[in-house]
Design an enzyme around this catalytic site. Structure first.
Site: not given
Ligand code: GLV
Length: 330
Positions: A69, A151-152, A247, A271, A296
């Site tokens: 992200g 997505g993935r 997020r 998370d 997270h």
């Molecule tokens: O939240 C985790 C990332 O964006 O890798």
């Protein structure tokens, strides 16, 4: 030889085993010898905003984030200054999918409640009854499994969850994506063929009202901030569970806390949460028995973090040298 050593570039490494101060980061950015910077998404010192970009010397060519992200980065501002952005897609999809599935199962099966019962010594006082600590079944015959963002990582989650759902009555799978494509039916048919279940793109209202399990795995941007708010939650089934592994701000925390305390939805697994990591133990979502919260840690397995570190460094080296980057934000 390490990738860094063989690059011929020198690295200035934060000497503390803790987040660097903002001053330390900004101070080094000003050094004309500094061509690139590696940072994370989770430290206040690493926010790439106007102040950060103004501090960058004009030879700085790349910001490489140790994350997939990049909502902590002012992408347009960086582009205007000719700074490229690297990130770590792909290498963390399995790890994040694993933890997402864990949250789905923990939320459905009331594991938070079960653990607190054991830890508080309440287990022995609980009279056994057939439906004590029961939650909605993942193999329910008319299960609707939904994704906000497909997505993935969502696709990795779907492959895993199909191992738990009914083989006789496969779930219906639906997702919301930012916009419908001209060949949307063809795309959905390809997904359906690939996963062996019906997969289709739907609109927001349908996502809200039909989901039994709703998994949030989209980018945070102005169109997804507060996407799951009181109006959305109000349309959800009372037996539905919501999992957010993307997020925090995509789900409005106050509205979710209200929906959980009034039984508007069955449970949530998070998370991520708005305001993290400064979440106190009396936050309404932390106190809610029907909410599982973890700090997270979606990509936190050793091999994944090593792969992210390597990709992050490779992006920084390539960007600093003006070479094509392995994973550049377009
Ligand atoms: O939240 C985790 C990332 O964006 O890798």
């Amino acid at each position: 030889m390490s990738i860094l050593a063989s690059s011929g570039l020198e690295a200035i490494i934060n000497p503390h085993d803790a987040a660097p101060s903002r001053e330390w980061v900004l101070g080094h950015l000003a050094d004309p010898e500094v061509r690139g910077v590696c940072l994370t998404h989770s430290q206040p010192s690493d926010k790439v905003d106007d102040e950060f970009l103004k501090a960058c010397n004009e030879n700085l060519k790349v910001v490489s984030t140790f994350s997939v992200g990049y909502d902590h980065i002012d992408i347009e501002g960086a582009k205007r200054r000719g700074i490229k952005i690297g990130h770590t897609p792909g290498v963390l999809s399995d790890a994040v999918a694993d933890i997402t599935v864990m949250l789905v199962l923990m939320t459905l099966r009331r594991v938070e409640e079960g653990i607190s019962l054991v830890k508080s010594g309440g287990w022995s006082k609980l009279p056994w009854a057939p439906f004590i600590l029961c939650g909605p079944s993942i193999s329910h015959p008319s299960l609707v499994l939904s994704f906000l963002g497909f997505g993935r990582i969502s696709q990795h989650v779907l492959s895993r969850l199909l191992a738990f759902t009914s083989k006789i009555h496969p779930p219906q799978v639906q997702y919301v994506s930012s916009h419908a494509r001209p060949n949307q039916m063809e795309i959905d048919q390809q997904f359906s063929d690939r996963f062996g279940v019906k997969v289709k793109r739907v609109e927001r209202d349908q996502l809200a009202s039909e989901s039994d399990i709703l998994i949030v795995l989209c980018d945070l941007n102005p169109s997804t901030k507060d996407y799951v708010n009181s109006e959305f939650l109000g349309k959800m089934k009372r037996t539905a569970v919501l999992v957010n592994a993307a997020r925090g701000p995509i789900v409005n925390s106050d509205d979710l806390a209200h929906a959980l305390s009034t039984g508007q939805i069955f449970g949530a697994g998070l998370d991520v949460i708005t305001g993290e990591p400064d979440i106190s133990s009396d936050h309404p979502l932390v106190k809610a028995q029907n909410c599982v919260i973890i700090p997270h840690m979606g990509s936190a397995d050793v091999d994944t973090r090593k792969a992210m570190a390597e990709l992050c460094v490779r992006n920084a080296i390539a960007g600093a040298k003006g070479d094509p980057m392995p994973a550049m934000v377009q």
